[in-house]
Enzyme design. Structure first.
Site, PDB file in Angstrom:
ATOM      1  N   GLY A   1       0.787  -1.236  -0.056  1.00  0.00           N
ATOM      2  CA  GLY A   1       0.284  -0.043   0.036  1.00  0.00           C
ATOM      3  C   GLY A   1       0.954   1.262   0.079  1.00  0.00           C
TER       4      GLY A   1
ATOM      5  N   LEU B   1       0.630   3.539  -2.227  1.00  0.00           N
ATOM      6  CA  LEU B   1       0.688   3.478  -3.529  1.00  0.00           C
ATOM      7  C   LEU B   1       1.240   4.879  -4.155  1.00  0.00           C
ATOM      8  CD1 LEU B   1      -2.527   1.732  -4.726  1.00  0.00           C
ATOM      9  CD2 LEU B   1      -0.571   0.654  -3.746  1.00  0.00           C
TER      10      LEU B   1
ATOM     11  N   GLU C   1       3.422   5.500  -8.116  1.00  0.00           N
ATOM     12  CA  GLU C   1       3.575   5.356  -9.520  1.00  0.00           C
ATOM     13  C   GLU C   1       4.199   4.174  -9.869  1.00  0.00           C
ATOM     14  OE1 GLU C   1       2.321   5.988 -13.305  1.00  0.00           O
ATOM     15  OE2 GLU C   1       1.696   7.092 -11.576  1.00  0.00           O
ATOM     16  N   GLY C   2       4.975   3.745  -9.148  1.00  0.00           N
ATOM     17  CA  GLY C   2       5.645   2.345  -9.410  1.00  0.00           C
ATOM     18  C   GLY C   2       4.565   1.242  -9.293  1.00  0.00           C
ATOM     19  N   HIS C   3       3.860   1.353  -8.189  1.00  0.00           N
ATOM     20  CA  HIS C   3       2.733   0.313  -7.969  1.00  0.00           C
ATOM     21  C   HIS C   3       1.739   0.272  -9.046  1.00  0.00           C
ATOM     22  CE1 HIS C   3       3.915   1.329  -3.656  1.00  0.00           C
ATOM     23  NE2 HIS C   3       3.884  -0.064  -3.628  1.00  0.00           N
TER      24      HIS C   3
ATOM     25  N   GLY D   1       7.893  -5.124  -8.982  1.00  0.00           N
ATOM     26  CA  GLY D   1       8.859  -4.089  -9.358  1.00  0.00           C
ATOM     27  C   GLY D   1      10.038  -4.666  -9.166  1.00  0.00           C
TER      28      GLY D   1
ATOM     29  N   VAL E   1      10.235   2.515 -11.408  1.00  0.00           N
ATOM     30  CA  VAL E   1       9.696   3.775 -11.702  1.00  0.00           C
ATOM     31  C   VAL E   1      10.621   5.096 -11.093  1.00  0.00           C
ATOM     32  CG1 VAL E   1       7.774   5.400 -11.913  1.00  0.00           C
ATOM     33  CG2 VAL E   1       7.599   2.970 -12.360  1.00  0.00           C
TER      34      VAL E   1
ATOM     35  N   SER F   1       9.423   5.102  -3.773  1.00  0.00           N
ATOM     36  CA  SER F   1       9.072   4.157  -2.762  1.00  0.00           C
ATOM     37  C   SER F   1       8.261   4.799  -1.705  1.00  0.00           C
ATOM     38  CB  SER F   1      10.306   3.928  -2.058  1.00  0.00           C
ATOM     39  OG  SER F   1      10.314   3.595  -0.716  1.00  0.00           O
ATOM     40  N   SER F   2       7.461   4.099  -1.066  1.00  0.00           N
ATOM     41  CA  SER F   2       6.452   4.425  -0.036  1.00  0.00           C
ATOM     42  C   SER F   2       7.366   5.174   1.092  1.00  0.00           C
ATOM     43  CB  SER F   2       5.647   3.379   0.609  1.00  0.00           C
ATOM     44  OG  SER F   2       4.856   2.421  -0.615  1.00  0.00           O
TER      45      SER F   2
END
Lengths: 286, 286
Positions: free
Chosen positions: A35, A37, A39-41, A151, A180, A189-190
Protein backbone atom coordinates in the site's frame (compact mmCIF):
# COMPACT_ATOMS: atom_id res chain seq x y z
CA UNK A 1 -16.89 3.01 -19.01
CA UNK A 2 -16.42 3.80 -15.36
CA UNK A 3 -13.84 1.57 -13.77
CA UNK A 4 -15.37 -0.10 -10.74
CA UNK A 5 -13.29 -1.42 -7.91
CA UNK A 6 -14.39 -3.77 -5.19
CA UNK A 7 -12.57 -3.73 -1.86
CA UNK A 8 -12.39 -7.11 -0.16
CA UNK A 9 -11.13 -7.79 3.32
CA UNK A 10 -11.71 -11.50 3.89
CA UNK A 11 -10.09 -14.56 2.35
CA UNK A 12 -13.49 -16.25 1.97
CA UNK A 13 -14.93 -13.36 -0.02
CA UNK A 14 -11.80 -13.17 -2.18
CA UNK A 15 -12.14 -16.86 -2.99
CA UNK A 16 -15.74 -16.40 -4.16
CA UNK A 17 -14.66 -13.79 -6.71
CA UNK A 18 -11.66 -15.84 -7.84
CA UNK A 19 -13.83 -18.89 -8.30
CA UNK A 20 -16.28 -16.93 -10.39
CA UNK A 21 -13.52 -15.42 -12.55
CA UNK A 22 -12.05 -18.89 -13.06
CA UNK A 23 -15.45 -20.28 -13.95
CA UNK A 24 -15.71 -17.63 -16.64
CA UNK A 25 -12.30 -18.63 -17.96
CA UNK A 26 -10.76 -15.27 -17.14
CA UNK A 27 -7.06 -14.78 -16.55
CA UNK A 28 -6.09 -13.26 -13.23
CA UNK A 29 -3.26 -10.78 -12.73
CA UNK A 30 -2.05 -10.00 -9.24
CA UNK A 31 -0.12 -7.03 -7.85
CA UNK A 32 0.96 -7.71 -4.26
CA UNK A 33 1.76 -4.46 -2.41
CA UNK A 34 2.06 -3.00 1.06
CA UNK A 35 0.00 0.00 0.00
CA UNK A 36 0.74 3.73 0.19
CA UNK A 37 0.73 3.49 -3.56
CA UNK A 38 2.96 5.43 -5.87
CA UNK A 39 3.53 5.48 -9.59
CA UNK A 40 5.67 2.32 -9.31
CA UNK A 41 2.77 0.29 -7.98
CA UNK A 42 0.40 1.82 -10.50
CA UNK A 43 2.68 0.85 -13.37
CA UNK A 44 2.38 -2.75 -12.16
CA UNK A 45 -1.41 -2.49 -12.05
CA UNK A 46 -1.49 -1.07 -15.59
CA UNK A 47 0.77 -3.87 -16.83
CA UNK A 48 -1.59 -6.36 -15.20
CA UNK A 49 -4.62 -4.69 -16.77
CA UNK A 50 -3.03 -4.86 -20.19
CA UNK A 51 -2.28 -8.57 -19.90
CA UNK A 52 -5.07 -10.05 -17.78
CA UNK A 53 -8.86 -10.06 -17.64
CA UNK A 54 -9.07 -9.48 -13.90
CA UNK A 55 -6.63 -7.46 -11.80
CA UNK A 56 -6.32 -8.13 -8.08
CA UNK A 57 -4.14 -5.82 -6.02
CA UNK A 58 -3.41 -6.78 -2.45
CA UNK A 59 -2.51 -4.22 0.18
CA UNK A 60 -1.08 -5.90 3.23
CA UNK A 61 1.66 -4.61 5.47
CA UNK A 62 3.03 -8.01 6.38
CA UNK A 63 4.44 -8.17 9.92
CA UNK A 64 6.38 -11.37 9.11
CA UNK A 65 8.78 -9.51 6.85
CA UNK A 66 9.67 -6.75 9.31
CA UNK A 67 12.43 -7.15 11.86
CA UNK A 68 11.86 -6.21 15.51
CA UNK A 69 13.57 -2.83 15.08
CA UNK A 70 12.08 -2.01 11.71
CA UNK A 71 9.25 0.29 10.69
CA UNK A 72 6.23 -2.05 10.71
CA UNK A 73 4.25 0.15 13.08
CA UNK A 74 5.01 3.45 11.37
CA UNK A 75 4.90 2.13 7.78
CA UNK A 76 2.76 4.72 5.94
CA UNK A 77 -0.88 3.79 5.31
CA UNK A 78 -3.65 5.63 3.48
CA UNK A 79 -6.28 3.22 2.24
CA UNK A 80 -8.74 5.89 0.99
CA UNK A 81 -6.14 7.40 -1.29
CA UNK A 82 -4.88 3.95 -2.34
CA UNK A 83 -8.37 2.88 -3.34
CA UNK A 84 -8.79 5.82 -5.71
CA UNK A 85 -5.34 5.33 -7.20
CA UNK A 86 -5.90 1.61 -7.65
CA UNK A 87 -9.24 2.25 -9.32
CA UNK A 88 -7.68 4.75 -11.71
CA UNK A 89 -5.01 2.18 -12.65
CA UNK A 90 -7.59 -0.47 -13.56
CA UNK A 91 -7.62 -2.64 -10.45
CA UNK A 92 -10.81 -4.72 -10.20
CA UNK A 93 -10.39 -6.15 -6.71
CA UNK A 94 -8.48 -4.53 -3.89
CA UNK A 95 -7.70 -7.20 -1.30
CA UNK A 96 -7.05 -5.52 2.04
CA UNK A 97 -7.03 -8.14 4.80
CA UNK A 98 -6.25 -7.23 8.39
CA UNK A 99 -3.33 -8.98 10.08
CA UNK A 100 -5.89 -10.95 12.11
CA UNK A 101 -7.45 -12.23 8.88
CA UNK A 102 -4.15 -13.35 7.39
CA UNK A 103 -2.69 -14.71 10.62
CA UNK A 104 -5.62 -15.62 12.91
CA UNK A 105 -3.37 -17.98 14.87
CA UNK A 106 0.40 -18.11 15.32
CA UNK A 107 1.96 -19.00 11.96
CA UNK A 108 3.72 -22.32 12.32
CA UNK A 109 4.50 -22.63 8.62
CA UNK A 110 7.49 -20.94 7.06
CA UNK A 111 8.60 -20.82 3.44
CA UNK A 112 12.28 -20.08 2.98
CA UNK A 113 14.57 -19.79 0.01
CA UNK A 114 18.30 -20.29 0.42
CA UNK A 115 21.30 -19.00 -1.58
CA UNK A 116 19.64 -16.01 -3.29
CA UNK A 117 18.78 -14.66 0.17
CA UNK A 118 22.31 -14.78 1.54
CA UNK A 119 23.53 -11.36 0.44
CA UNK A 120 22.10 -7.84 0.03
CA UNK A 121 18.87 -7.30 2.02
CA UNK A 122 18.88 -10.96 3.06
CA UNK A 123 22.08 -10.31 4.98
CA UNK A 124 21.05 -7.03 6.57
CA UNK A 125 17.44 -8.03 7.27
CA UNK A 126 17.55 -11.58 8.67
CA UNK A 127 14.20 -13.35 8.28
CA UNK A 128 12.91 -10.71 5.88
CA UNK A 129 12.73 -12.97 2.83
CA UNK A 130 11.21 -15.83 4.82
CA UNK A 131 8.42 -13.39 5.62
CA UNK A 132 8.16 -12.38 1.97
CA UNK A 133 8.20 -15.95 0.62
CA UNK A 134 5.62 -17.05 3.19
CA UNK A 135 3.16 -14.22 2.59
CA UNK A 136 3.54 -14.38 -1.19
CA UNK A 137 2.84 -18.12 -1.07
CA UNK A 138 -0.24 -17.47 1.01
CA UNK A 139 -1.45 -14.65 -1.25
CA UNK A 140 -0.92 -16.87 -4.30
CA UNK A 141 -3.01 -19.62 -2.68
CA UNK A 142 -5.82 -17.15 -2.04
CA UNK A 143 -5.80 -15.26 -5.33
CA UNK A 144 -4.47 -18.04 -7.60
CA UNK A 145 -3.13 -15.61 -10.18
CA UNK A 146 -1.94 -16.58 -13.65
CA UNK A 147 0.48 -13.65 -13.60
CA UNK A 148 1.98 -11.72 -10.70
CA UNK A 149 3.63 -8.35 -11.21
CA UNK A 150 6.59 -7.22 -9.13
CA UNK A 151 8.75 -4.10 -9.33
CA UNK A 152 12.43 -4.52 -10.11
CA UNK A 153 13.26 -2.00 -7.38
CA UNK A 154 12.94 -4.98 -5.07
CA UNK A 155 15.21 -6.98 -7.35
CA UNK A 156 16.16 -9.52 -4.71
CA UNK A 157 12.50 -10.05 -3.93
CA UNK A 158 11.90 -10.79 -7.61
CA UNK A 159 14.79 -13.28 -7.54
CA UNK A 160 13.50 -14.95 -4.38
CA UNK A 161 9.90 -15.19 -5.57
CA UNK A 162 10.96 -16.44 -9.01
CA UNK A 163 13.14 -19.12 -7.43
CA UNK A 164 10.29 -20.18 -5.13
CA UNK A 165 7.76 -20.32 -7.95
CA UNK A 166 10.11 -22.48 -10.03
CA UNK A 167 11.08 -24.77 -7.14
CA UNK A 168 7.49 -25.35 -6.03
CA UNK A 169 5.99 -25.42 -9.56
CA UNK A 170 3.52 -22.71 -8.64
CA UNK A 171 1.12 -22.16 -11.55
CA UNK A 172 1.91 -18.46 -11.87
CA UNK A 173 4.19 -16.44 -14.08
CA UNK A 174 6.24 -13.75 -12.38
CA UNK A 175 6.42 -10.54 -14.40
CA UNK A 176 9.18 -8.16 -13.28
CA UNK A 177 8.53 -4.52 -14.19
CA UNK A 178 11.01 -1.65 -14.51
CA UNK A 179 11.81 0.72 -11.66
CA UNK A 180 9.78 3.93 -11.81
CA UNK A 181 11.66 7.07 -10.81
CA UNK A 182 10.85 10.64 -9.88
CA UNK A 183 11.85 13.24 -12.49
CA UNK A 184 15.13 13.83 -10.63
CA UNK A 185 16.01 10.12 -10.58
CA UNK A 186 14.99 9.05 -7.06
CA UNK A 187 13.45 5.58 -7.21
CA UNK A 188 9.82 5.70 -6.13
CA UNK A 189 9.19 4.20 -2.69
CA UNK A 190 6.48 4.45 -0.09
CA UNK A 191 9.27 5.26 2.35
CA UNK A 192 10.33 8.41 0.45
CA UNK A 193 7.65 10.23 2.43
CA UNK A 194 9.84 9.85 5.54
CA UNK A 195 12.68 11.90 4.04
CA UNK A 196 13.40 15.45 5.18
CA UNK A 197 14.09 17.91 2.33
CA UNK A 198 17.83 17.67 3.06
CA UNK A 199 17.80 13.89 3.06
CA UNK A 200 15.67 13.88 -0.11
CA UNK A 201 18.26 16.06 -1.84
CA UNK A 202 21.20 13.94 -0.74
CA UNK A 203 19.39 10.71 -1.68
CA UNK A 204 19.77 11.65 -5.34
CA UNK A 205 23.31 10.36 -5.05
CA UNK A 206 21.88 6.81 -5.19
CA UNK A 207 20.51 6.93 -8.73
CA UNK A 208 23.47 9.08 -9.81
CA UNK A 209 25.92 6.48 -8.50
CA UNK A 210 24.04 3.72 -10.31
CA UNK A 211 24.16 5.63 -13.59
CA UNK A 212 27.84 6.15 -13.03
CA UNK A 213 28.31 2.46 -12.25
CA UNK A 214 26.67 1.54 -15.53
CA UNK A 215 29.11 3.74 -17.42
CA UNK A 216 32.05 2.21 -15.54
CA UNK A 217 30.74 -1.25 -16.30
CA UNK A 218 30.72 -0.54 -20.02
CA UNK A 219 34.21 0.95 -19.76
CA UNK A 220 35.40 -2.36 -18.31
CA UNK A 221 36.19 -1.13 -14.80
CA UNK A 222 36.64 -4.09 -12.45
CA UNK A 223 33.51 -4.91 -10.42
CA UNK A 224 35.37 -4.49 -7.15
CA UNK A 225 36.56 -1.05 -8.23
CA UNK A 226 33.04 -0.06 -9.24
CA UNK A 227 31.86 -1.02 -5.77
CA UNK A 228 34.63 1.01 -4.13
CA UNK A 229 34.05 4.06 -6.29
CA UNK A 230 30.32 3.98 -5.53
CA UNK A 231 30.95 3.70 -1.82
CA UNK A 232 33.29 6.69 -2.04
CA UNK A 233 30.73 8.67 -4.05
CA UNK A 234 27.83 7.97 -1.67
CA UNK A 235 29.99 8.53 1.40
CA UNK A 236 30.50 12.13 0.35
CA UNK A 237 26.95 12.79 1.49
CA UNK A 238 27.01 13.74 5.18
CA UNK A 239 23.60 12.17 5.94
CA UNK A 240 24.18 8.87 4.10
CA UNK A 241 24.93 5.66 6.04
CA UNK A 242 25.70 2.81 3.68
CA UNK A 243 24.26 -0.60 4.52
CA UNK A 244 25.59 -2.27 1.41
CA UNK A 245 26.74 -1.58 -2.13
CA UNK A 246 27.19 -4.78 -4.11
CA UNK A 247 27.86 -5.79 -7.69
CA UNK A 248 26.64 -9.36 -8.28
CA UNK A 249 25.50 -11.70 -11.00
CA UNK A 250 21.73 -11.66 -11.52
CA UNK A 251 19.43 -13.43 -10.75
CA UNK A 252 21.46 -15.94 -8.72
CA UNK A 253 23.07 -13.09 -6.75
CA UNK A 254 26.55 -14.50 -6.42
CA UNK A 255 29.80 -12.49 -6.57
CA UNK A 256 31.78 -12.79 -9.81
CA UNK A 257 35.23 -11.48 -10.69
CA UNK A 258 34.23 -9.98 -14.04
CA UNK A 259 30.99 -10.31 -16.01
CA UNK A 260 30.99 -12.48 -19.10
CA UNK A 261 29.08 -11.11 -22.11
CA UNK A 262 25.36 -11.84 -21.90
CA UNK A 263 25.45 -12.43 -18.16
CA UNK A 264 23.20 -10.11 -16.19
CA UNK A 265 24.82 -8.02 -13.51
CA UNK A 266 23.05 -6.21 -10.69
CA UNK A 267 24.45 -3.17 -8.98
CA UNK A 268 22.43 -2.92 -5.77
CA UNK A 269 22.56 -0.68 -2.76
CA UNK A 270 20.85 0.02 0.54
CA UNK A 271 21.58 3.32 2.22
CA UNK A 272 20.07 5.01 5.24
CA UNK A 273 19.32 8.69 5.37
CA UNK A 274 18.41 9.44 8.95
CA UNK A 275 15.86 6.82 9.95
CA UNK A 276 14.92 6.05 6.37
CA UNK A 277 16.34 3.05 4.57
CA UNK A 278 16.35 3.35 0.78
CA UNK A 279 17.24 0.71 -1.76
CA UNK A 280 17.93 1.05 -5.46
CA UNK A 281 19.55 -1.02 -8.16
CA UNK A 282 20.44 -1.39 -11.77
CA UNK A 283 20.39 -4.60 -13.77
CA UNK A 284 22.35 -4.70 -17.00
CA UNK A 285 24.71 -6.81 -19.03
CA UNK A 286 27.82 -6.00 -21.02
CA UNK B 1 -17.74 -49.17 -17.99
CA UNK B 2 -14.05 -49.96 -18.16
CA UNK B 3 -12.05 -47.72 -15.89
CA UNK B 4 -9.33 -46.05 -17.89
CA UNK B 5 -6.18 -44.75 -16.30
CA UNK B 6 -3.68 -42.38 -17.81
CA UNK B 7 -0.11 -42.43 -16.56
CA UNK B 8 1.60 -39.06 -16.67
CA UNK B 9 5.23 -38.37 -15.97
CA UNK B 10 5.71 -34.66 -16.64
CA UNK B 11 4.44 -31.61 -14.78
CA UNK B 12 3.53 -29.91 -18.06
CA UNK B 13 1.31 -32.78 -19.16
CA UNK B 14 -0.31 -33.00 -15.73
CA UNK B 15 -1.15 -29.29 -15.94
CA UNK B 16 -2.90 -29.76 -19.29
CA UNK B 17 -5.23 -32.36 -17.81
CA UNK B 18 -5.87 -30.33 -14.66
CA UNK B 19 -6.68 -27.25 -16.73
CA UNK B 20 -9.14 -29.22 -18.82
CA UNK B 21 -10.81 -30.74 -15.74
CA UNK B 22 -11.07 -27.26 -14.21
CA UNK B 23 -12.53 -25.86 -17.41
CA UNK B 24 -15.22 -28.52 -17.25
CA UNK B 25 -15.99 -27.52 -13.66
CA UNK B 26 -14.90 -30.88 -12.29
CA UNK B 27 -13.72 -31.39 -8.73
CA UNK B 28 -10.28 -32.90 -8.30
CA UNK B 29 -9.34 -35.38 -5.60
CA UNK B 30 -5.70 -36.17 -4.97
CA UNK B 31 -4.01 -39.13 -3.31
CA UNK B 32 -0.28 -38.48 -2.81
CA UNK B 33 1.67 -41.72 -2.33
CA UNK B 34 5.15 -43.19 -2.60
CA UNK B 35 3.77 -46.19 -4.48
CA UNK B 36 4.08 -49.90 -3.78
CA UNK B 37 0.38 -49.67 -3.19
CA UNK B 38 -1.55 -51.61 -0.61
CA UNK B 39 -5.14 -51.65 0.56
CA UNK B 40 -4.52 -48.51 2.64
CA UNK B 41 -3.66 -46.48 -0.45
CA UNK B 42 -6.54 -48.01 -2.37
CA UNK B 43 -9.02 -47.05 0.35
CA UNK B 44 -7.86 -43.44 -0.15
CA UNK B 45 -8.37 -43.70 -3.91
CA UNK B 46 -11.86 -45.11 -3.41
CA UNK B 47 -12.73 -42.33 -0.98
CA UNK B 48 -11.49 -39.82 -3.57
CA UNK B 49 -13.53 -41.49 -6.31
CA UNK B 50 -16.64 -41.31 -4.17
CA UNK B 51 -16.24 -37.61 -3.48
CA UNK B 52 -14.62 -36.14 -6.57
CA UNK B 53 -15.08 -36.12 -10.34
CA UNK B 54 -11.43 -36.70 -11.15
CA UNK B 55 -8.96 -38.70 -9.08
CA UNK B 56 -5.23 -38.04 -9.38
CA UNK B 57 -2.85 -40.35 -7.56
CA UNK B 58 0.79 -39.40 -7.42
CA UNK B 59 3.53 -41.96 -6.96
CA UNK B 60 6.78 -40.28 -6.05
CA UNK B 61 9.43 -41.57 -3.71
CA UNK B 62 10.55 -38.17 -2.50
CA UNK B 63 14.27 -38.03 -1.67
CA UNK B 64 13.78 -34.82 0.37
CA UNK B 65 11.95 -36.68 3.12
CA UNK B 66 14.52 -39.44 3.60
CA UNK B 67 17.49 -39.03 5.90
CA UNK B 68 21.00 -39.98 4.75
CA UNK B 69 20.84 -43.36 6.51
CA UNK B 70 17.27 -44.17 5.58
CA UNK B 71 15.81 -46.47 2.94
CA UNK B 72 15.34 -44.12 -0.04
CA UNK B 73 17.36 -46.32 -2.38
CA UNK B 74 15.80 -49.59 -1.35
CA UNK B 75 12.24 -48.30 -0.89
CA UNK B 76 10.07 -50.88 -2.70
CA UNK B 77 8.87 -49.94 -6.19
CA UNK B 78 6.60 -51.79 -8.64
CA UNK B 79 4.95 -49.39 -11.05
CA UNK B 80 3.32 -52.06 -13.27
CA UNK B 81 1.49 -53.56 -10.34
CA UNK B 82 0.67 -50.12 -8.91
CA UNK B 83 -0.88 -49.05 -12.20
CA UNK B 84 -3.28 -51.98 -12.22
CA UNK B 85 -4.21 -51.52 -8.57
CA UNK B 86 -4.74 -47.78 -9.05
CA UNK B 87 -6.93 -48.42 -12.09
CA UNK B 88 -9.03 -50.90 -10.16
CA UNK B 89 -9.55 -48.37 -7.38
CA UNK B 90 -10.84 -45.71 -9.76
CA UNK B 91 -7.78 -43.54 -10.29
CA UNK B 92 -8.05 -41.45 -13.47
CA UNK B 93 -4.55 -40.02 -13.61
CA UNK B 94 -1.44 -41.63 -12.18
CA UNK B 95 1.24 -38.97 -11.82
CA UNK B 96 4.65 -40.66 -11.73
CA UNK B 97 7.36 -38.03 -12.17
CA UNK B 98 11.04 -38.94 -11.98
CA UNK B 99 13.17 -37.19 -9.37
CA UNK B 100 14.76 -35.21 -12.22
CA UNK B 101 11.32 -33.93 -13.24
CA UNK B 102 10.38 -32.83 -9.73
CA UNK B 103 13.81 -31.46 -8.81
CA UNK B 104 15.59 -30.57 -12.07
CA UNK B 105 17.88 -28.20 -10.16
CA UNK B 106 18.95 -28.08 -6.52
CA UNK B 107 15.88 -27.19 -4.44
CA UNK B 108 16.54 -23.87 -2.75
CA UNK B 109 13.01 -23.57 -1.38
CA UNK B 110 11.94 -25.27 1.81
CA UNK B 111 8.56 -25.37 3.50
CA UNK B 112 8.69 -26.10 7.20
CA UNK B 113 6.12 -26.41 9.95
CA UNK B 114 7.13 -25.91 13.57
CA UNK B 115 5.63 -27.22 16.85
CA UNK B 116 3.68 -30.21 15.47
CA UNK B 117 6.96 -31.55 14.06
CA UNK B 118 8.88 -31.44 17.33
CA UNK B 119 8.01 -34.89 18.71
CA UNK B 120 7.37 -38.39 17.33
CA UNK B 121 8.81 -38.91 13.83
CA UNK B 122 9.83 -35.25 13.70
CA UNK B 123 12.24 -35.92 16.54
CA UNK B 124 13.65 -39.21 15.27
CA UNK B 125 13.75 -38.21 11.58
CA UNK B 126 15.14 -34.64 11.49
CA UNK B 127 14.23 -32.86 8.25
CA UNK B 128 11.65 -35.50 7.34
CA UNK B 129 8.62 -33.24 7.67
CA UNK B 130 10.35 -30.36 5.85
CA UNK B 131 10.65 -32.80 2.96
CA UNK B 132 7.03 -33.81 3.30
CA UNK B 133 5.71 -30.23 3.56
CA UNK B 134 7.83 -29.14 0.61
CA UNK B 135 6.84 -31.96 -1.74
CA UNK B 136 3.17 -31.81 -0.76
CA UNK B 137 3.17 -28.07 -1.45
CA UNK B 138 4.72 -28.72 -4.83
CA UNK B 139 2.30 -31.54 -5.67
CA UNK B 140 -0.63 -29.32 -4.65
CA UNK B 141 0.64 -26.56 -6.97
CA UNK B 142 0.81 -29.02 -9.84
CA UNK B 143 -2.44 -30.91 -9.31
CA UNK B 144 -4.47 -28.14 -7.61
CA UNK B 145 -6.80 -30.58 -5.88
CA UNK B 146 -10.02 -29.59 -4.14
CA UNK B 147 -9.59 -32.53 -1.77
CA UNK B 148 -6.48 -34.46 -0.76
CA UNK B 149 -6.72 -37.84 0.94
CA UNK B 150 -4.18 -38.97 3.52
CA UNK B 151 -4.04 -42.09 5.68
CA UNK B 152 -4.19 -41.68 9.44
CA UNK B 153 -1.38 -44.19 9.80
CA UNK B 154 0.86 -41.21 9.12
CA UNK B 155 -1.03 -39.22 11.74
CA UNK B 156 1.73 -36.69 12.27
CA UNK B 157 1.90 -36.15 8.51
CA UNK B 158 -1.83 -35.41 8.53
CA UNK B 159 -1.30 -32.93 11.38
CA UNK B 160 1.62 -31.25 9.58
CA UNK B 161 -0.13 -30.99 6.23
CA UNK B 162 -3.38 -29.76 7.83
CA UNK B 163 -1.45 -27.07 9.74
CA UNK B 164 0.36 -26.02 6.56
CA UNK B 165 -2.83 -25.87 4.51
CA UNK B 166 -4.51 -23.72 7.17
CA UNK B 167 -1.50 -21.43 7.66
CA UNK B 168 -0.98 -20.85 3.94
CA UNK B 169 -4.71 -20.78 3.03
CA UNK B 170 -4.20 -23.47 0.44
CA UNK B 171 -7.45 -24.02 -1.46
CA UNK B 172 -7.65 -27.71 -0.63
CA UNK B 173 -9.45 -29.74 1.99
CA UNK B 174 -7.45 -32.44 3.74
CA UNK B 175 -9.42 -35.66 4.22
CA UNK B 176 -7.87 -38.03 6.77
CA UNK B 177 -8.86 -41.68 6.26
CA UNK B 178 -8.76 -44.57 8.75
CA UNK B 179 -5.83 -46.94 9.08
CA UNK B 180 -6.30 -50.14 7.08
CA UNK B 181 -5.01 -53.29 8.78
CA UNK B 182 -4.22 -56.84 7.81
CA UNK B 183 -6.63 -59.46 9.21
CA UNK B 184 -4.26 -60.05 12.12
CA UNK B 185 -4.06 -56.35 13.00
CA UNK B 186 -0.77 -55.27 11.43
CA UNK B 187 -1.18 -51.80 9.95
CA UNK B 188 -0.68 -51.90 6.20
CA UNK B 189 2.59 -50.39 5.03
CA UNK B 190 4.73 -50.63 1.93
CA UNK B 191 7.59 -51.44 4.29
CA UNK B 192 5.90 -54.61 5.64
CA UNK B 193 7.42 -56.43 2.67
CA UNK B 194 10.84 -56.03 4.31
CA UNK B 195 9.82 -58.12 7.36
CA UNK B 196 11.06 -61.66 7.88
CA UNK B 197 8.38 -64.14 9.01
CA UNK B 198 9.69 -63.90 12.59
CA UNK B 199 9.67 -60.09 12.55
CA UNK B 200 6.22 -60.09 10.96
CA UNK B 201 4.93 -62.29 13.80
CA UNK B 202 6.49 -60.16 16.53
CA UNK B 203 5.26 -56.94 14.90
CA UNK B 204 1.70 -57.90 15.86
CA UNK B 205 2.56 -56.59 19.30
CA UNK B 206 2.19 -53.06 17.92
CA UNK B 207 -1.53 -53.18 17.15
CA UNK B 208 -2.09 -55.34 20.25
CA UNK B 209 -0.42 -52.75 22.46
CA UNK B 210 -2.52 -49.97 20.89
CA UNK B 211 -5.74 -51.89 21.54
CA UNK B 212 -4.58 -52.43 25.08
CA UNK B 213 -3.74 -48.73 25.42
CA UNK B 214 -7.25 -47.81 24.35
CA UNK B 215 -8.71 -50.03 27.06
CA UNK B 216 -6.39 -48.51 29.67
CA UNK B 217 -7.35 -45.03 28.49
CA UNK B 218 -11.04 -45.74 29.07
CA UNK B 219 -10.20 -47.24 32.47
CA UNK B 220 -8.60 -43.92 33.42
CA UNK B 221 -5.01 -45.16 33.64
CA UNK B 222 -2.62 -42.19 33.70
CA UNK B 223 -1.12 -41.36 30.29
CA UNK B 224 2.40 -41.78 31.62
CA UNK B 225 1.54 -45.23 32.93
CA UNK B 226 -0.02 -46.21 29.63
CA UNK B 227 3.22 -45.24 27.92
CA UNK B 228 5.29 -47.29 30.37
CA UNK B 229 3.08 -50.34 30.14
CA UNK B 230 3.21 -50.25 26.35
CA UNK B 231 6.99 -49.97 26.37
CA UNK B 232 7.15 -52.98 28.69
CA UNK B 233 4.76 -54.92 26.47
CA UNK B 234 6.63 -54.21 23.24
CA UNK B 235 10.03 -54.78 24.87
CA UNK B 236 9.07 -58.39 25.52
CA UNK B 237 9.60 -59.05 21.84
CA UNK B 238 13.26 -59.97 21.28
CA UNK B 239 13.45 -58.41 17.81
CA UNK B 240 11.74 -55.11 18.70
CA UNK B 241 13.76 -51.90 19.13
CA UNK B 242 11.56 -49.05 20.29
CA UNK B 243 12.15 -45.65 18.74
CA UNK B 244 9.30 -43.96 20.57
CA UNK B 245 5.99 -44.66 22.26
CA UNK B 246 4.10 -41.46 23.04
CA UNK B 247 0.67 -40.47 24.27
CA UNK B 248 -0.11 -36.89 23.18
CA UNK B 249 -2.97 -34.55 22.50
CA UNK B 250 -4.07 -34.57 18.86
CA UNK B 251 -3.71 -32.80 16.47
CA UNK B 252 -1.39 -30.29 18.16
CA UNK B 253 0.83 -33.14 19.41
CA UNK B 254 1.72 -31.75 22.82
CA UNK B 255 2.07 -33.76 26.03
CA UNK B 256 -0.79 -33.48 28.52
CA UNK B 257 -1.14 -34.81 32.06
CA UNK B 258 -4.58 -36.31 31.59
CA UNK B 259 -7.05 -35.99 28.72
CA UNK B 260 -10.10 -33.82 29.23
CA UNK B 261 -13.35 -35.22 27.84
CA UNK B 262 -13.77 -34.47 24.14
CA UNK B 263 -10.06 -33.86 23.62
CA UNK B 264 -8.46 -36.15 21.05
CA UNK B 265 -5.56 -38.24 22.23
CA UNK B 266 -3.06 -40.03 20.02
CA UNK B 267 -1.13 -43.07 21.11
CA UNK B 268 1.71 -43.30 18.61
CA UNK B 269 4.71 -45.53 18.24
CA UNK B 270 7.68 -46.24 16.02
CA UNK B 271 9.47 -49.55 16.46
CA UNK B 272 12.20 -51.22 14.46
CA UNK B 273 12.20 -54.90 13.68
CA UNK B 274 15.59 -55.62 12.23
CA UNK B 275 16.17 -53.01 9.55
CA UNK B 276 12.48 -52.25 9.21
CA UNK B 277 10.93 -49.26 10.90
CA UNK B 278 7.20 -49.57 11.51
CA UNK B 279 4.81 -46.93 12.81
CA UNK B 280 1.28 -47.26 14.09
CA UNK B 281 -1.12 -45.20 16.14
CA UNK B 282 -4.55 -44.85 17.60
CA UNK B 283 -6.53 -41.64 17.88
CA UNK B 284 -9.40 -41.57 20.33
CA UNK B 285 -11.04 -39.47 23.01
CA UNK B 286 -12.49 -40.33 26.39
Amino acid sequence: MIQTLEQISTIAEMRVHIKEARRQGKTIGMVPTMGYLHEGHLSLARAAKENCDVVVMSIFVNPLQFGPNEDFERYPRDIERDRELARSAGVDFLFTPEVSEMYPKPMLTNVSVSHVTELLCGKSRPGHFDGVATVVTKLFQIVQPDYAFFGQKDAQQVAVVSQMVADLSMPVQIVPCPIVREADGLAMSSRNVYLTPEEREEALVLSRSLKQAEAWLYEGVALRDIQERMIAMISEMPLAAIEYVEVLRYPDLVPVEQPTPGESIIVALAVRFGKTRLIDNLITSI
